[in-house]
Every structure is written in structure tokens, then in C-alpha cells.
Design a protein around this motif. Structure first.
Motif, PDB file in Angstrom:
ATOM      1  N   PHE A   1       6.775  13.610  16.775  1.00 25.08           N
ATOM      2  CA  PHE A   1       5.382  13.183  16.372  1.00 25.08           C
ATOM      3  C   PHE A   1       4.912  12.007  15.816  1.00 25.08           C
ATOM      4  N   ASN A   2       5.867  11.338  15.087  1.00 25.74           N
ATOM      5  CA  ASN A   2       5.410  10.073  14.697  1.00 25.74           C
ATOM      6  C   ASN A   2       6.106   8.747  15.431  1.00 25.74           C
ATOM      7  N   GLY A   3       6.587   9.160  16.557  1.00 32.66           N
ATOM      8  CA  GLY A   3       7.114   8.202  17.498  1.00 32.66           C
ATOM      9  C   GLY A   3       8.362   7.692  17.087  1.00 32.66           C
TER      10      GLY A   3
ATOM     11  N   THR B   1      11.469   3.278  16.290  1.00 32.01           N
ATOM     12  CA  THR B   1      10.103   3.856  16.673  1.00 32.01           C
ATOM     13  C   THR B   1       9.703   3.202  17.947  1.00 32.01           C
ATOM     14  N   VAL B   2       8.659   4.162  18.592  1.00 34.85           N
ATOM     15  CA  VAL B   2       8.252   3.569  19.856  1.00 34.85           C
ATOM     16  C   VAL B   2       6.745   3.465  19.889  1.00 34.85           C
ATOM     17  N   ARG B   3       6.202   2.554  20.167  1.00 35.60           N
ATOM     18  CA  ARG B   3       4.680   2.398  19.899  1.00 35.60           C
ATOM     19  C   ARG B   3       3.962   1.670  20.926  1.00 35.60           C
TER      20      ARG B   3
ATOM     21  N   SER C   1       1.748   5.287  17.735  1.00 30.85           N
ATOM     22  CA  SER C   1       3.113   6.117  17.965  1.00 30.85           C
ATOM     23  C   SER C   1       2.914   6.792  19.282  1.00 30.85           C
ATOM     24  N   LEU C   2       4.115   6.772  20.072  1.00 34.81           N
ATOM     25  CA  LEU C   2       4.078   7.536  21.344  1.00 34.81           C
ATOM     26  C   LEU C   2       5.141   8.626  21.186  1.00 34.81           C
ATOM     27  N   ILE C   3       4.674   9.788  21.093  1.00 36.10           N
ATOM     28  CA  ILE C   3       5.107  11.005  21.098  1.00 36.10           C
ATOM     29  C   ILE C   3       5.763  11.380  22.192  1.00 36.10           C
TER      30      ILE C   3
END
Length: 923
Positions: free
Chosen positions: A56-58, A29-31, A38-40
Motif C-alpha cells: 500500500f505504500n509502494g 519503492t515505486v512512485r 506511491s504506486l500500489i
């Protein structure tokens, strides 16, 4: 033999190929490192041109053959991050926490704080949070979920919000738009109606609490709000949004960012139109917003031209009222007895006294002008007493030059124009008193709604002959339509105009002395002229008003010069001039473990006031001010860091506090305000939890604290007197905690706690009082404020939110905030009860509000390039009855009991439950 060898060769070849073709799944994940959002669409690369983007959830997923890889993650507006992994047979899970990054220009000019580097307490609010939680309110209302901040909508008019940080009003909170200061140069205030559509192009909004990281000399005693807009560095995007709420107020907004175009050009624009009514009755609004930025990258330069503004008209609720006028049940629960109720009660939390009905020409003269008869065809209009009409366009030209890999230069020239003012009732026969409202319950065209202004009564009086106040004999020209006299206005509407021309220049140099040491410095030049006057707006049926304020006119020789018509200037007409020259310097050391800085800034400001009606000018008053700030941040590990900072400010009193009332005389005490502060903090960040703990101590000395007005007996005669409170001290201490906990992939918990102890700490002896007419010193007053709590903001704040995302792109969020230990606003000179005991202001009852936010992001197969965001908001879900603002012992409610309790306070109630819906389409 050869066949056997060939068979073994084929067998081992396929075995080798099969083994090496086995891949491992790398997911992660990327946040955002601070909010865990979350970064989309973040880029995830494992080789040149090889990789994927987050959903869409990173979340991202890669299938990689065994080997060693460097996974690089990047996202616009964030510092890139990379991790080296060794892929074998088992799957790997990675988490990336990206730190917000300012592009070089903004980083140099706007002083954006950086996590684990800048030793200040700050919170960054991203566009996603603004869009989800704003619900059509002013921008400051979103910041209530930030520790140490208290924001209210005051009277409820659009754009009339106010914000306090750590108990300091927004006069003492610096606000920057792309590095340009926008606090009013005369009084420090920020008018949020001027920026209502800015959210369409806002890239981030950062709140720095305390003295902040700004290199400029700003009014940042409580904190600084940095608003950064999108530009050439952002991805191309086009958006259209429609918002509507339960009151019928709607906002249509358009936003566009081109990103980098061919030839190095970039365009960012936004447009908004808002119309309807706020939740308070009689607070209609019609507002436009336009924003245009043109960027050009050429060689080592980025040059930008920006212009924006929001011409708007909105009706206001400017004055608080007694609790029982809004809600008798609430008043009784606060101990107010029925005999202390005002004349009119239970008018509702949205009650607004500043409007009423009027039928112009409701009566007409008969043919021979001998009598007046009712005109049945007269149309009824709604007339508002408090209407703000303003337009503050801003323009800037900036150039950012990367000279080389060590040196960069930024130059900004800007211009701000102010046009407009606000209306109010006025009395022609007694210029020191506003019209008295006639409150009636019912009736025909001669009256208005229950509890509103009886405009009809005023109009009817204005259309009947009045005695000339300057002479017992008629001297005015004949008006054959009515009588042998023109009609003088007993009461009428005026507009207080507040216009300005403000231009400035900011130049900043940034030089990297070594890998660890950076030097920065520059100049800050400003020139400001404020133009203030009152003009006749609506004579309400009369032909003229009487005003003799313009001392340049000889009224004895020609009394008709006192006849004023619509558009004429009356009462006052002055200009305020401010000149400002400042320099600043910064040295910063950062080796990724330890970062520290020293910032010094100095400025020289001058004030001059011109009374045009009196043809008189004050001398220039020049005073120096300076700022010294230092701090240190230490990163214990990749997840833990701590900081401490110190500051000392010598601040020149603002223009509005420098002059004695409406005169050209300087106040007695013009010493600089002194601010001394120390702050410390600790932060922890991980993929699961992010937390910040801060503590602070601020002492503010020699504060201008407004004026005292009252009556004093001088030589046996009662006089109206006033005095300027110019030398108070306060002490603000407290601590703040906020955290984000990612419970699971679907659940996220946020929380905050803020506790303050903000008190006055002064004894004022023999403060002079001046005659309200002659301005001569006639008396004095002494008072004690030591230990009295600062009013107008909640000193305890507790809150949290729980977010649930059951399926991809769908969210539900509940957010709760509790405010307590909120002392009503008051004049520091009125701190004693009738027995002379020093006593705290009345405490507003604690309250807890819960808001609900939900949204769904979706696409249609036939419109794959379009993304739809549908959002639904419910504010004050449980319909809590609560007070947001109060004034202690308010004489304007005509019940000055001086009892420091609920019956002596005037208040604004907060909004009842209401709903809003918005749809945003992004291409």
C-alpha cells in the motif's frame, strides 16, 4: 583415510551450500515520477514469473541469492522501467520513478504530454488526488493546486464552476474527453454539470498550460485539459462510493472496469446519482450520470463504443450582488460607507435572491364572482427563478488499428445532443426588462422570506383583470370562472432553450519513419446546429402572456395571435449553423536526449444564422484559420531536462462573437484573432524531490470582448444603445514553480508559486454604437485600455500541502492556497473614471484558504477481497470570509458610481467552512 576424505568432502559441501544459500535483501519503492505518489500493486519481477508486487505504500522486498539480476517494474498506465543489479552479500535499496504512459490509442488521439519528451508545461492529476481532494465539488476545483490556474464555483450552483488558466477564461481552454473536443461550438464554454460522475472512470486528467501538445485546432490559448477514461487496458475493478456533506447533499456512485475478458472484450461503466443542496441557499440539485464503454480487441484492432450523459436539474445563483447585501462588516472593512449600502444587508454569504414562496389560489372568487376571499387550504411552495435543466448525451464509435510496428490508424465518429435550458423571470408588458424583485422582511402568504422574490404579489396581480395592451376594448373569449376577461400575465417565468445536434469525425495516422522520427496527420470534421428559443414556462396564475415577436404572424388582422400560453415560443427563435473542416500534421524527432516537433494545422469554418421568427437567413461566412507550433526538449541527465516552445495561431472568432447582437448582421471587425507565444521550462526529478519551473509570454490580438450597453443622446433624444468590442489586444507574461519533496517515508511536502502580469494593450477609436431597437448605427465611442490589468482571475497564486502518513494506509493532509492581485471582471470599454483617467479595475481583497483531508484504507479479515476507503474533508478550515468573483461598476446593483472601488462592485462570496465524508468500497 577414506573416512577423513569423506569428512572433508561433507564439510566443504555444506560450507559451499551455506555460503551460496546466503541471500541479500533487495528493497525499494515505486512512485509516480511527477507527483511522487506511491504506486500500489506494481509488478516487480527479477525473472520470468518470479517477483512480487508493491504494498500500500509502494514498497517491495525481494530476497535474492548472489548473482546478476534485471529488476523489471511495470504498472498499468505507466512506462515500464528496468534496472540491472549485482547481488552480493549486502542489502540493496532501489527506487523506481515511473512516467505516466498513454496506451497507443490515447497517445495518438488525445495528445497526452510525456515527461522529458513533450516540450510543454503540464501537470497530471491522478484518480487518487481527485478522490482525496474533490470533496463533492466540480472537477475544476481540484485543479486550483496547479500553478497558473484559478477556479471558482461562481454562484455556487452544482456544475456552475469556471476555470481560468494563465488569465484566459475557459472559453479559451480546450477540453478533450478521450480525444474528443467538448467546448461549446458557439461560445467555447464548458458546462461541468454534464460530466459530474466522470471521476468514477477517470484514469487521468492532464492539464497542459499554454498552446499544449494537441494536434487539433482547439481554443487552447490558455491551455488544454485532457480527461482520459479507463478501458480494456485497466485491471478489473468494481467500486461503490457514498458521499455526503454538511448540507445534506449526497452522491452515490458505481464504477466497474472489466479489463480484458475472454474473446478480447472489455466493459467499463459508471453510474451516479446526486441530490441535495449546495452550500448556497436555494440551489438544490438532482442529477444522474451514466457511462458505458464496450471495447473489443480483434486482430490488430481495438474497437470501442461509448455513450455517456448526465440528465440534471439544478437551481442557480446567477447574479452577483453588492458586498453589503452579503456582509456589512466586510463591506465596511473595504471602505464602503453606510450611505452606500443597498436596501437589504447582511443576508449571509450563502444568500440567493432567485427564489421565494408562493401559495397558488391563495385567494378564490366567491360563488357569484363578486369578490375574492382567502383560501386557507392553499399550499405553500418554494418557487425558484433560476433553474437549469439539461441533458447532453455523447456517443462515439472508434477504431484503433495497429497496421504494423510502424503504422497505426485511429478513426472516431461522435455525436453530441443538447436538450434543455434555464428559467428566468420575464415581463409581458416590457419584453426588455425582467421582473423587479419585491424584497420584504416578513408577513403572511402575501409575502416571502427576507430578501427573496415576492411571488405572491406577482401571482395576485396576474389573477386580476388587466387592460389589453393591444386594444382599449375587451376582445378575448369569456372565462366564466373569473370574469368576462382572461387574465394577462404581467410577470411570468420563461425558459431559454439551448439545444444542439453536433456530430464529427476524427481520423489520425501515426507512422514511425525511423527509430527517432515519427509522422502524424489527420482530418477533423465537425457539423453543428444550435437551436435557441424562449418559451413560456409558468404564467403564475394568468391565462396568457402577450408577445408579438413572431414576425410571420399578422397581429393587426388578428391580435389574439399575440396571446401566448405555457409551452409557446416567444421573444426569439433562431438556429445557428457551423461547419468545420480541418487537417493537421506533426513531425516529431526523439532520440531520448533531444526531442523536438513541428505541428501545423489548418481549418476552414463557416457560420450561418437563421431567424425563424423573421423567416430570414444570413449568408454563410467562411473563414480560414491555422496553427503553427514547434518546440524542443533536451535531457541533460536522467534527472534534469529543459524545454522551449513557440506558437502562432490565427483563430476564427467564435460564432457568438460573429453576429451583431441578436441580428443577422456580422460585426464590423471579423478579422481572425492572432496568438503569439513563447514558453520555456526546466525540470528536475529524483526519488526525493521533483520540481518544475516555467516562464511564458503570450500576446493575443484582435480579441472579441463582449458588448457595451448604455444610453446615448442622438438628435436630442436619449436612446438605448449597444456596441460590439471586437478588436482588443492583451499581453500575458508570467512564471510558475511547483515542487514535491519526499521528506521521509511518512512526510511529503508540495508547493507552488505562480506570478502573472496580464494586461490589455489597445486604444479603441470610434467604435460604433447601435440603436437597441432599430440596430442602426447612431453614435460611437473611444476608450483606452493600455496598461489595464485583465480581470476575473488571481494573478498571484501561492500554495502548498503537507502530507503525513503515520501508519500504513492512513493519511492526513493540509493544503493551503493564497490568491492575490485579483482584479474584478469588467467591460473593457469602461476603463475610465469620471474625470477621464484610465484606471485599473477594483482589486478583490487577497485571501488564503486551508483545507484538510484525511483518509484510511482498510480491509476486514472476513472480506479480504474488499478494500474500504474512508475519507473526511474540511474545506476552508479557518472559516475565512472571502470574495471569489466580482464585477466592477456593475449597473445591475443599481449603484453605478463609476468609482472603481468596493461600493461599485457586485460579488460572489466563497463558501464558509464545511465538511464532507465519503466511503468507497472496491472489489
Amino acid at each position: 583415510m577414506s573416512k577423513i576424505f569423506f569428512s572433508f568432502f561433507v564439510f566443504f559441501f555444506f560450507l559451499h551450500t551455506t555460503l551460496w544459500s546466503q541471500s541479500a535483501n533487495v528493497t525499494g519503492t515505486v512512485r509516480d515520477a511527477n507527483t511522487l505518489e506511491s504506486l500500489i500493486g506494481a509488478n516487480v519481477l527479477y525473472g520470468e514469473g518470479k517477483g512480487t508486487v508493491t504494498d500500500f505504500n509502494g514498497i517491495f522486498s525481494l530476497d535474492l541469492a548472489p548473482g546478476t539480476y534485471t529488476i523489471e517494474v511495470s504498472y498499468v498506465g505507466y512506462e515500464p522501467e528496468s534496472k540491472t543489479i549485482s547481488v552480493e552479500q549486502s542489502d540493496i535499496s532501489l527506487d523506481f520513478l515511473l512516467e505516466p504512459m498513454a496506451i497507443s490509442e490515447v497517445q495518438v488521439v488525445a495528445d497526452v504530454a510525456r515527461s522529458r519528451e513533450t516540450p510543454v508545461a503540464f501537470s497530471t492529476v491522478l484518480p487518487k488526488q481527485i478522490e482525496e481532494q474533490r470533496a463533492g465539488r466540480d472537477l475544476p476545483m481540484v485543479l486550483n493546486s496547479t500553478p497558473g490556474i484559478y477556479a471558482t464555483q461562481q454562484g455556487g450552483g452544482e456544475g456552475d464552476a469556471r476555470i481560468t488558466i494563465r488569465g484566459f477564461s475557459q472559453r479559451n481552454v480546450g477540453v478533450l474527453l478521450d480525444g474528443i473536443p467538448v467546448n461549446d461550438m458557439e461560445n467555447g464554454w464548458v458546462y461541468w454539470s454534464n460530466w459530474f460522475g466522470l471521476s468514477q472512470v477517470t484514469r487521468s486528467m492532464q492539464v497542459q498550460r499554454g498552446l499544449s501538445a494537441s494536434k487539433l485546432a482547439l481554443p487552447s490559448v490558455g491551455g488544454t485539459i485532457n480527461i482520459i477514461t479507463k478501458g480494456i487496458e485497466n485491471k478489473r475493478q468494481l467500486s461503490l462510493e457514498e458521499y455526503i456533506d454538511i448540507n445534506g447533499k449526497s452522491t452515490t456512485s458505481l464504477g466497474f472496469t472489466s479489463g480484458m475478458l475472454d474473446g478480447g472484450w472489455g466493459i467499463t461503466l459508471a453510474a451516479s446519482y446526486k441530490t441535495g443542496q449546495s452550500w448556497v441557499e436555494g440551489t438544490d440539485v438532482e442529477a444522474f450520470f451514466g457511462y458505458l464503454k464496450i471495447d473489443k480487441k480483434w486482430g490488430d484492432h481495438i474497437t470501442s463504443i461509448t455513450g455517456y450523459g448526465a440528465p440534471q436539474t439544478h437551481e442557480q445563483r446567477s447574479y452577483k450582488a453588492a458586498i453589503a447585501r452579503f456582509d456589512t462588516t466586510f463591506a465596511k472593512n473595504q471602505g464602503v460607507e453606510a450611505q452606500h449600502f443597498p436596501q437589504l444587508v447582511d443576508l449571509g454569504h450563502d444568500y440567493n435572491q432567485h427564489w421565494g414562496y408562493l401559495r397558488r389560489d391563495a385567494e378564490q372568487w366567491n360563488d357569484d364572482y363578486s369578490a375574492r376571499i382567502v383560501n386557507p387550504n392553499a399550499e405553500r411552495e418554494v418557487l425558484h427563478a433560476r433553474v437549469n435543466t439539461y441533458f447532453k448525451p455523447m456517443f462515439s464509435l472508434r477504431d484503433f488499428w495497429t497496421v504494423n510496428d510502424k503504422l497505426s490508424l485511429s478513426n472516431i465518429a461522435y455525436l453530441s445532443l443538447g436538450l434543455g435550458g434555464g428559467t428566468r423571470p420575464y415581463s409581458s408588458l416590457n419584453r426588455n426588462n425582467f421582473v423587479t424583485y419585491s424584497m420584504v422582511e416578513n408577513g403572511d402568504y402575501h409575502s416571502s422570506s427576507y430578501g427573496q422574490i415576492n411571488w405572491q404579489q406577482i401571482y395576485d396581480r396576474n389573477t386580476k383583470p388587466q387592460m389589453d395592451p393591444f386594444s382599449p376594448n375587451p376582445i378575448y373569449p369569456i372565462n366564466p370562472k373569473y370574469s368576462d376577461l382572461l387574465y394577462v400575465a404581467e410577470n411570468y417565468l420563461v425558459e431559454s432553450r439551448n439545444e444542439h445536434v453536433w456530430y464529427g469525425f476524427l481520423s489520425t495516422m501515426n507512422y514511425k519513419l525511423s527509430n527517432f522520427v515519427t509522422l502524424a496527420g489527420g482530418i477533423d470534421l465537425r457539423s453543428y446546429k444550435g437551436i435557441h428559443y424562449r418559451q413560456v414556462e409558468d404564467l403564475l396564475g394568468a391565462d396568457y402572456a402577450i408577445d408579438d415577436s413572431d414576425l410571420r404572424l399578422d397581429y393587426e388582422a388578428d391580435p389574439t395571435l399575440a396571446m401566448k400560453h405555457e409551452g409557446d415560443k416567444i421573444s426569439y427563435y433562431d438556429e445557428g449553423n457551423i461547419r468545420w473542416g480541418g487537417v493537421f500534421g506533426l513531425i516529431e524527432y526523439n532520440n531520448k536526449i533531444v526531442s523536438t516537433f513541428l505541428n501545423l494545422s489548418g481549418y476552414y469554418s463557416g457560420y450561418m444564422k437563421e431567424n425563424i421568427f423573421a423567416d430570414a437567413t444570413s449568408p454563410w461566412a467562411w473563414n480560414p484559420g491555422f496553427t503553427a507550433k514547434t518546440g524542443l526538449n533536451y535531457n541533460f541527465t536522467e534527472r534534469m531536462n529543459a524545454f522551449v516552445n513557440f506558437g502562432y495561431l490565427s483563430r476564427v472568432k467564435i460564432y457568438s462573437e460573429y453576429f451583431q447582437g441578436y441580428t443577422l448582421n456580422f460585426v464590423r471587425d471579423t478579422d481572425n484573432e492572432l496568438i503569439k507565444t513563447v514558453e520555456g521550462g526546466y525540470s528536475f526529478k529524483s526519488p526525493i524531490i521533483s520540481a518544475n519551473l516555467n516562464g511564458y509570454y503570450t500576446r493575443w490580438e484582435s480579441i472579441p470582448a463582449g458588448s457595451i450597453r448604455g444610453r446615448a443622446t442622438v438628435g436630442g433624444v436619449e436612446r438605448d444603445v449597444y456596441g460590439q468590442i471586437a478588436n482588443l489586444d492583451t499581453r500575458h507574461t508570467g512564471f510558475e514553480l511547483d515542487f514535491v519533496y519526499q521528506i521521509s517515508e511518512k512526510w511529503k511536502l508540495q508547493g507552488l508559486f505562480s506570478w502573472g502580469d496580464w494586461i490589455y494593450d489597445s486604444y479603441i477609436e470610434d467604435m460604433p454604437l447601435f440603436d437597441d431597437i432599430t440596430n442602426e448605427e447612431v453614435a460611437s465611442i473611444s476608450f483606452d485600455t493600455r496598461g489595464i490589468h485583465v480581470g476575473n482571475a488571481a494573478q498571484t497564486q501561492v500554495g502548498g500541502s503537507l502530507r503525513f502518513e503515520p501508519i500504513q494506509n492512513l493519511y492526513f493532509e493540509s493544503r493551503t492556497l493564497h490568491f492575490s492581485r485579483h482584479y474584478a471582471d469588467f467591460t473593457p470599454g469602461a476603463t475610465s473614471d469620471i474625470e477621464g483617467n484610465t484606471i485599473d479595475s477594483w482589486q478583490i481583497p487577497p485571501y488564503t484558504l486551508t483545507d484538510f483531508h484525511a483518509g484510511y484504507r482498510f480491509k476486514f479479515a472476513a472480506l479480504d477481497d474488499l478494500v474500504f476507503n474512508l475519507r473526511f474533508n474540511v474545506l476552508n478550515v479557518f472559516d475565512v470570509v472571502y470574495i471569489t468573483d466580482a464585477r466592477n461598476n456593475d449597473p445591475f446593483i443599481h449603484r453605478p458610481f463609476n468609482d472603481f472601488d468596493a461600493k461599485s462592485a457586485s460579488v460572489f462570496f466563497g463558501n464558509d467552512r464545511y465538511y464532507s465524508l465519503s466511503l468507497k468500497i472496491t472489489y
